[in-house]
Design an enzyme around this catalytic site. Structure first.
Site, PDB file in Angstrom:
ATOM      1  N   HIS A 190      46.619  34.556  55.463  1.00 21.24           N
ATOM      2  CA  HIS A 190      46.800  34.218  56.872  1.00 21.24           C
ATOM      3  C   HIS A 190      45.761  34.932  57.737  1.00 21.24           C
ATOM      4  CE1 HIS A 190      50.700  32.042  56.652  1.00 21.24           C
ATOM      5  NE2 HIS A 190      50.649  32.577  55.457  1.00 21.24           N
TER       6      HIS A 190
ATOM      7  N   ASP B 213      49.073  32.655  64.496  1.00 17.47           N
ATOM      8  CA  ASP B 213      49.364  32.184  63.143  1.00 17.47           C
ATOM      9  C   ASP B 213      50.614  31.318  63.150  1.00 17.47           C
ATOM     10  OD1 ASP B 213      48.781  33.022  60.043  1.00 17.47           O
ATOM     11  OD2 ASP B 213      50.893  32.558  60.400  1.00 17.47           O
TER      12      ASP B 213
ATOM     13  N   GLN C 172      35.944  36.996  47.093  1.00 23.90           N
ATOM     14  CA  GLN C 172      36.059  35.711  46.399  1.00 23.90           C
ATOM     15  C   GLN C 172      34.917  34.752  46.737  1.00 23.90           C
ATOM     16  OE1 GLN C 172      39.861  34.070  45.284  1.00 23.90           O
ATOM     17  NE2 GLN C 172      39.486  32.322  46.587  1.00 23.90           N
TER      18      GLN C 172
ATOM     19  N   SER D 181      42.084  29.345  49.063  1.00 19.62           N
ATOM     20  CA  SER D 181      41.331  29.272  47.815  1.00 19.62           C
ATOM     21  C   SER D 181      40.900  27.837  47.534  1.00 19.62           C
ATOM     22  CB  SER D 181      42.163  29.793  46.638  1.00 19.62           C
ATOM     23  OG  SER D 181      42.404  31.172  46.801  1.00 19.62           O
TER      24      SER D 181
ATOM     25  N   GLU E 166      38.072  27.044  49.790  1.00 19.95           N
ATOM     26  CA  GLU E 166      36.881  27.815  49.433  1.00 19.95           C
ATOM     27  C   GLU E 166      36.206  27.210  48.190  1.00 19.95           C
ATOM     28  OE1 GLU E 166      38.442  31.867  49.235  1.00 19.95           O
ATOM     29  OE2 GLU E 166      39.158  31.673  51.300  1.00 19.95           O
TER      30      GLU E 166
HETATM   31  C1  UDX Z   1      49.173  32.143  51.045  1.00 23.64           C
HETATM   32  C2  UDX Z   1      49.567  30.787  50.457  1.00 23.64           C
HETATM   33  O1  UDX Z   1      49.634  30.782  49.077  1.00 23.64           O
HETATM   34  C3  UDX Z   1      48.686  29.703  50.971  1.00 23.64           C
HETATM   35  O2  UDX Z   1      48.909  28.505  50.316  1.00 23.64           O
HETATM   36  C4  UDX Z   1      48.943  29.615  52.424  1.00 23.64           C
HETATM   37  O3  UDX Z   1      48.465  28.438  52.959  1.00 23.64           O
HETATM   38  C5  UDX Z   1      48.380  30.866  53.032  1.00 23.64           C
HETATM   39  O4  UDX Z   1      49.050  31.990  52.466  1.00 23.64           O
HETATM   40  P1  UDX Z   1      47.563  33.313  49.192  1.00 23.64           P
HETATM   41  O5  UDX Z   1      48.616  33.035  48.180  1.00 23.64           O
HETATM   42  O6  UDX Z   1      47.115  34.688  49.324  1.00 23.64           O
HETATM   43  O7  UDX Z   1      47.965  32.734  50.618  1.00 23.64           O
HETATM   44  O8  UDX Z   1      46.324  32.377  48.753  1.00 23.64           O
HETATM   45  P2  UDX Z   1      45.097  31.830  49.558  1.00 23.64           P
HETATM   46  O9  UDX Z   1      45.521  30.928  50.650  1.00 23.64           O
HETATM   47  O10 UDX Z   1      44.212  31.243  48.537  1.00 23.64           O
HETATM   48  O11 UDX Z   1      44.400  33.098  50.215  1.00 23.64           O
HETATM   49  C6  UDX Z   1      43.867  34.150  49.464  1.00 23.64           C
HETATM   50  C7  UDX Z   1      42.655  34.705  50.200  1.00 23.64           C
HETATM   51  O12 UDX Z   1      42.315  35.936  49.599  1.00 23.64           O
HETATM   52  C8  UDX Z   1      41.448  33.801  50.135  1.00 23.64           C
HETATM   53  O13 UDX Z   1      40.852  33.664  51.403  1.00 23.64           O
HETATM   54  C9  UDX Z   1      40.498  34.528  49.173  1.00 23.64           C
HETATM   55  O14 UDX Z   1      39.133  34.395  49.495  1.00 23.64           O
HETATM   56  C10 UDX Z   1      40.928  35.944  49.316  1.00 23.64           C
HETATM   57  N1  UDX Z   1      40.699  36.689  48.063  1.00 23.64           N
HETATM   58  C11 UDX Z   1      41.320  36.347  46.899  1.00 23.64           C
HETATM   59  C12 UDX Z   1      39.847  37.756  48.076  1.00 23.64           C
HETATM   60  O15 UDX Z   1      39.260  38.087  49.114  1.00 23.64           O
HETATM   61  N2  UDX Z   1      39.650  38.455  46.930  1.00 23.64           N
HETATM   62  C13 UDX Z   1      40.256  38.145  45.769  1.00 23.64           C
HETATM   63  O16 UDX Z   1      40.011  38.831  44.767  1.00 23.64           O
HETATM   64  C14 UDX Z   1      41.125  37.047  45.746  1.00 23.64           C
END
Ligand code: UDX
Length: 461
Positions: free
Chosen positions: A26, A116, A338, A358, A361
């Protein structure tokens, strides 16, 4: 000239306060949006909980504290999800109002609160001050449309395939396993579902509903949502820097809650052949079981492909040690940057939980995906990756709910060197180009952001 001087004065009057929820998935899109505004010379301040501010190291953007009532330990200190959300609403509303007053008194009045999607109460605070409010949806337009259909009673449970297909125009035909888990299993995460439904009911109060997506990606669904609310797409909220388009100012991404093992990752990746590495991450929230971890590990080992795996604080030391015997081929890190990894030329595939960030991205950087969705909106995102955008495949679960090693191996081969590889790679490059275009000067998302700023400057009707 006189006119220019006036314009500059006006510009300084626009001040956007970006209110964040303390979870990595978020924080990233909201903070990235603040950075994008700053790159367009708009004053933007990020409001974050004390715990967030203590965890990150902001050096490139303005940040001010608000309180969720758990200043020491944040979310983990709260007795339950319900208690946390309730406390954030009460204490957050009060401290956000105080922050707005502080800015108003210091000659930098807030013109718009962007908040948010989990913090619907921030809209009420903005409205009490008579200022604009914009909600940031951190899910896809498709998922938002499913929540709306559910709210309208059109996705009554038990769901049947036909009703579903008929009630959600613009969506591909969905099965039960493609639904967000909050809808498929409404009683298991009732606090989050209640929050989401509350958000859906009050979306109309906002001056803008921002969606971290882009028109080309979900065109029909975005159109459908626009009929309901003042929706604009402003994504992907990935720094243009990574999409090969230089922008002015800051190119760093979001803000990380954990230390990133960057040098180690990049050095290791540098030593690997072009597009050979499997990058594995399940995001910041989903914690996978030991059994699932093990299946993935042995699936990777059997694949003979080099892999980089973000394990967070996975605690089964014995398992990690036994997997470590894989040696040179695998690198385990607790956290990384990432985007740096996805942008590296050695990475050929992304094994992902399909969190929305993700997914965006991976798609924006053109990396083919193997989807292993866990919960929340992830199953729906996985469905789109495989069947709509065709940039990856979704791993099938066995009857106990696990992706087995053989299945992972099959998916890896399909994406890296199988019958579908060529098609997947070509879709991935196509979407990468579309994403780039959307955020570069004159692209759909860039225009939407410019229009938002213009309306703030001129006063929206
Ligand atoms: C959650 C939900 O799963 C997601 O679907 C929702 O819409 C937002 O909140 P999360 O599970 O953490 O988020 O996954 P994601 O939405 O993919 O966000 C993870 C973030 O962490 C990404 O921006 C990614 O770039 C970052 N990340 C991940 C890092 O910076 N380093 C890492 O090693 C892994």
């Amino acid at each position: 000239s006189k006119i220019w001087g006036r314009k500059k004065m006006q510009n300084q009057r626009v001040h956007v306060l970006v209110v964040t929820y303390p979870a990595q998935g978020h924080l990233n899109p909201l903070i990235q949006f603040a950075k994008r505004l700053a790159s367009k010379k708009v004053k933007a301040t990020v409001a974050a909980t004390h715990y967030t501010i203590n965890s990150i190291h902001p050096n490139s953007f303005a940040i001010e504290p608000i309180s969720d009532g758990f200043d020491e330990g944040g979310f983990k200190q709260a007795p339950s999800v319900e208690a946390y959300l309730e406390s954030f609403k009460t204490v957050g509303s009060r401290t956000l109002a105080e922050l707005i007053v502080k800015f108003n008194n210091s000659g930098e009045p807030v013109s718009c609160v962007v908040y948010d999607s989990l913090l619907s109460w921030a809209c009420d605070v903005a409205k009490e001050f008579g200022i604009h409010a914009a909600i940031m949806l951190t899910n896809s337009a498709s998922v938002c449309s499913l929540y709306w259909q559910f709210n309208q009673g059109r996705l009554a449970l038990p769901l049947d395939q036909e009703t579903l297909a008929a009630s959600v125009p613009g969506l591909p035909s969905l099965s039960f396993s493609d639904l967000p888990s909050f809808l498929a299993h409404p009683t298991s995460h009732s606090a989050y579902l209640a929050l989401i439904m509350d958000k859906i009911r009050t979306l109309g109060k906002n001056d803008w509903v921002f969606c971290n997506s882009f028109e080309e990606l979900e065109s029909e669904l975005v159109k459908a949502l626009k009929e309901l609310w003042p929706v604009i797409t402003i994504g992907p909220l990935v720094p243009s820097f990574y999409l090969d388009h230089q922008i002015e100012g800051d190119t760093s991404y979001g803000a990380s809650l954990w230390k990133q093992n960057n040098d180690q990752c990049l050095r290791w990746l540098d030593s690997k052949p072009l597009r050979s590495v499997v990058y594995v991450s399940f995001g910041s929230m989903a914690s996978i079981s030991t059994r699932q971890f093990e299946e993935i590990a042995w699936g990777l080992k059997a694949s003979n492909m080099p892999f980089l795996w973000v394990t967070k604080e996975f605690e089964d030391k014995l398992l990690l040690e036994s997997i470590d015997s894989i040696g040179e081929r695998g690198l385990f890190v607790t956290w990384c940057n990432q985007l740096d990894v996805l942008a590296h030329q050695a990475v050929g595939c992304f094994v992902t939980h399909c969190g929305w960030n993700s997914t965006l991205e991976g798609l924006s950087l053109g990396v083919p995906m193997v989807c292993v969705p866990q919960w929340s909106d992830q199953p729906t995102n996985a469905k789109f990756v495989e069947d709509v955008w065709m940039v990856g495949v979704r791993a099938k679960k066995d009857e106990e709910g696990f992706v087995r090693r053989e299945e992972l191996g099959k998916c890896l081969r399909e994406v890296m060197d199988g019958e579908k590889t060529r098609e997947i790679k070509s879709s991935a490059s196509k979407w990468r180009e579309h994403a780039k275009t959307a955020v570069s000067v004159g692209g759909s998302s860039d225009r939407n952001i410019d229009e938002f700023i213009r309306k703030l400057l001129t006063g929206k009707e």
